[in-house]
Design a protein around this motif. Structure first.
Motif, PDB file in Angstrom:
ATOM      1  N   CYS A 144      57.026  13.957  43.544  1.00  0.00           N
ATOM      2  CA  CYS A 144      56.006  14.378  42.418  1.00  0.00           C
ATOM      3  C   CYS A 144      56.886  15.608  41.644  1.00  0.00           C
ATOM      4  O   CYS A 144      57.176  16.847  42.025  1.00  0.00           O
ATOM      5  CB  CYS A 144      55.197  15.210  43.196  1.00  0.00           C
ATOM      6  N   ASP A 171      56.725   9.440  41.632  1.00  0.00           N
ATOM      7  CA  ASP A 171      56.082  10.138  40.869  1.00  0.00           C
ATOM      8  C   ASP A 171      57.556  11.037  40.703  1.00  0.00           C
ATOM      9  O   ASP A 171      57.523  12.110  41.104  1.00  0.00           O
ATOM     10  CB  ASP A 171      55.199  11.647  41.027  1.00  0.00           C
ATOM     11  N   TYR A 174      56.729  11.678  35.444  1.00  0.00           N
ATOM     12  CA  TYR A 174      55.361  11.883  35.120  1.00  0.00           C
ATOM     13  C   TYR A 174      55.336  11.244  33.498  1.00  0.00           C
ATOM     14  O   TYR A 174      55.657  11.408  32.484  1.00  0.00           O
ATOM     15  CB  TYR A 174      54.890  13.371  35.219  1.00  0.00           C
ATOM     16  N   HIS A 227      52.556   7.701  38.581  1.00  0.00           N
ATOM     17  CA  HIS A 227      53.053   8.089  37.369  1.00  0.00           C
ATOM     18  C   HIS A 227      54.466   7.690  36.904  1.00  0.00           C
ATOM     19  O   HIS A 227      54.894   8.055  35.469  1.00  0.00           O
ATOM     20  CB  HIS A 227      53.578   9.106  37.702  1.00  0.00           C
ATOM     21  N   ASP A 403      52.411  12.406  47.233  1.00  0.00           N
ATOM     22  CA  ASP A 403      51.155  12.542  46.101  1.00  0.00           C
ATOM     23  C   ASP A 403      50.119  14.002  45.654  1.00  0.00           C
ATOM     24  O   ASP A 403      49.572  13.439  44.943  1.00  0.00           O
ATOM     25  CB  ASP A 403      50.000  10.969  46.051  1.00  0.00           C
ATOM     26  N   HIS A 405      50.179  17.222  46.953  1.00  0.00           N
ATOM     27  CA  HIS A 405      51.078  18.420  45.678  1.00  0.00           C
ATOM     28  C   HIS A 405      51.258  19.503  46.763  1.00  0.00           C
ATOM     29  O   HIS A 405      50.714  20.547  46.909  1.00  0.00           O
ATOM     30  CB  HIS A 405      51.222  18.601  44.535  1.00  0.00           C
TER      31      HIS A 405
HETATM   32 FE   LIG Z   1      52.035  13.517  41.891  1.00  0.00          FE
END
Ligand SMILES: [Fe+2]
Length: 509
Positions: A144, A171, A174, A227, A403, A405
């Protein structure tokens, strides 16, 4: 949102290899550094690994020869393998090389040359031989990395930790824009749809020097989440309800750009919207790493708010949630991981996958809800996976996830609602490199109280997890940087856990 014109552009872009007249350019002279996206390596084996680069620039329909060298020393004096490959326009001038015949369990250095240009030197390593008793494995895992939401300061600390391996859990880019708290901007505000647009997004992320330094430091293994294509997609279903045949074209463009920018083996090269990225890698007899794909094959979301996508639902109000045929991994991958777990002979088994596996059910009594984009949205599939772990009994199963965060440490149980249900595996969730947590971060104390199998949560910091396995113990340290809103920031260990051999479940250390 999908529109017809861009759909046709995407279609045309994917057909690029069929219509283009390609010619070779053996000795190009570059005006700009073609290696500005850095180099990378991945998927280490006992005898080799994947080496990657992509020539940056607008070269048109030209094939460019790229030479590569692997050395036993940092100064690149003792060359142990070399060769030449073609950077082809239909693969965005990316190069994926797989040297063979290297010695197991040692570090190597590599670089590329094209025309008058020389790439930076990357460091990589081979895995220990299959039966070798490797004393330890040090790895970091991350996920992420929204470019606009922060600087990649974590990677500087990760490089200083000197891991053998970095695992990325989804991710990497994004597609979307949060429109708040940006420290820097995407190259365009609109979501990518065509392969050119996804390439431009990857090129922006790959130009980040901290991200490059993490790729230059050691090999990576990676899986993706949503993402890399589109928020909360499920197989051929898009959140906003684009027709599947249109969404699959977008997915094909996104998967192609993913392959072009990651150090993936050639056998993962996508075929239209299909790309197999799941697989198992071994670190001698010490550890297996099983990478799962939680997006490409999953069933559509149960009881969505829009046409598709995740939703916070009361399980008693959503009968569809319990339908046994609903799948997270798809039948083929589910059968495959069951066999991998049955056949594994390594002392540890890391299951690397994108989304939270432990149950997170919370809310007022009588109206508790779950989030359907995670494994909570696929309870029968989760039960099948955990039953496979319980019956196949691979040694020391540890699930690692991204995922949300936030950092989590959890016990994985066959029945999360039954306090007496036995713990069959451990789960560690790493916070984001930069992406902010969702609104429920404010309710974390209640979430912990309502879900006793969640042993730890921290949503205050961005960072990563630093882990090591040595013989009888896995250690996981939850790393948090002070801020990602400044280019430099200190890091600290927020919490430390161990998993002891033969005892599933993380213990505070
Ligand atoms: Fe994410």
């Amino acid at each position: 949102m999908f529109d017809r014109r861009r759909f046709l552009q995407a279609l045309a872009a994917l057909g690029v290899s069929h219509s283009m007249r390609v010619h070779a350019q053996p000795r190009p002279r570059f005006e700009h550094d073609p290696f500005s996206l850095g180099v990378a390596s991945g998927y280490p084996q006992p005898g080799g690994m994947v080496l990657w680069t992509r020539l940056a620039g607008d070269f048109g329909p030209v094939e460019i020869p790229v030479r590569w060298e692997v050395a036993a020393d940092e100064a690149m004096r003792r060359i142990v393998a070399k060769g030449e490959d073609l950077a082809r326009p239909d693969w965005a001038h990316s190069v994926h090389v797989e040297p063979r015949g290297l010695r197991p369990d040692r570090w190597y250095w590599y670089r590329f040359r094209a025309g008058n240009a020389v790439s930076p030197i990357g460091r990589t390593r081979t895995a220990p031989a299959a039966q070798a008793v490797a004393p330890r494995l040090r790895f970091a895992f991350a996920s992420c990395q929204h470019y606009e939401q922060g600087y990649y300061t974590s990677y500087r600390h990760m490089v200083a930790d000197d891991p053998d391996l970095i695992l990325f859990l989804g991710d990497y880019i994004y597609e979307s824009n949060l429109r708040r708290n940006q420290v820097r901007l995407h190259e365009r505000a609109e979501e990518p749809v065509t392969v050119e647009e996804y390439r431009a997004r990857y090129a922006l992320y790959k130009a980040d020097k901290d991200l490059q330094s993490a790729h230059h430091a050691c090999p990576w293994l990676a899986t993706w989440d949503d993402h890399e294509v589109d928020n909360d997609y499920a197989n051929d279903r898009q959140e906003d309800g684009a027709p599947p045949e249109e969404f699959l074209l977008r997915r094909a463009a996104a998967y192609r750009a993913y392959y072009e920018h990651m150090p993936l083996p050639a056998r993962m090269r996508p075929n239209g919207p299909a790309m197999q990225i799941y697989g198992s890698w071994a670190w001698g007899s010490l550890a297996s790493i099983h990478l799962l794909d939680g997006r490409q094959y999953r069933s559509p979301h149960a009881c969505p708010r829009k046409a598709g996508g995740g939703n916070e639902v009361d399980p008693r109000q959503c009968a569809e949630l319990q339908v046994p045929s609903r799948t997270m991994l798809g039948e083929t991958q589910e059968t495959w991981i069951d066999r991998q777990l049955a056949g594994s002979r390594t002392a540890w088994n890391i299951i690397a996958q994108p989304v939270l596996m432990a149950q997170r059910k919370s809310g007022p009594e009588g109206a508790k809800t779950v989030w359907t984009d995670s494994w909570d949205g696929y309870p029968a599939a989760r039960r099948r996976f955990l039953e496979s772990v319980a019956t196949r009994r691979p040694a020391n199963p540890v699930v690692i996830s991204g995922d949300v965060h936030m950092h989590f440490a959890a016990d994985l149980k066959l029945d999360f609602d039954d306090p007496a249900s036995t713990v069959v595996a451990s789960e560690f969730v790493g916070t984001a490199i930069t992406s902010p947590p969702g609104g429920w971060v404010k309710n974390l104390p209640a979430v912990l109280a309502e879900n006793p199998h969640l042993k730890y949560a921290n949503g205050d910091r961005r960072g990563y997890v630093r882990a090591s396995i040595s013989g009888k113990r896995l250690t996981a340290e939850m790393m948090g940087v002070e801020t990602v809103k400044k280019p430099e920031s200190n890091v600290e260990v927020l919490a430390r856990f161990v998993v002891e051999d033969g005892k599933p479940g993380p213990q505070h250390a």
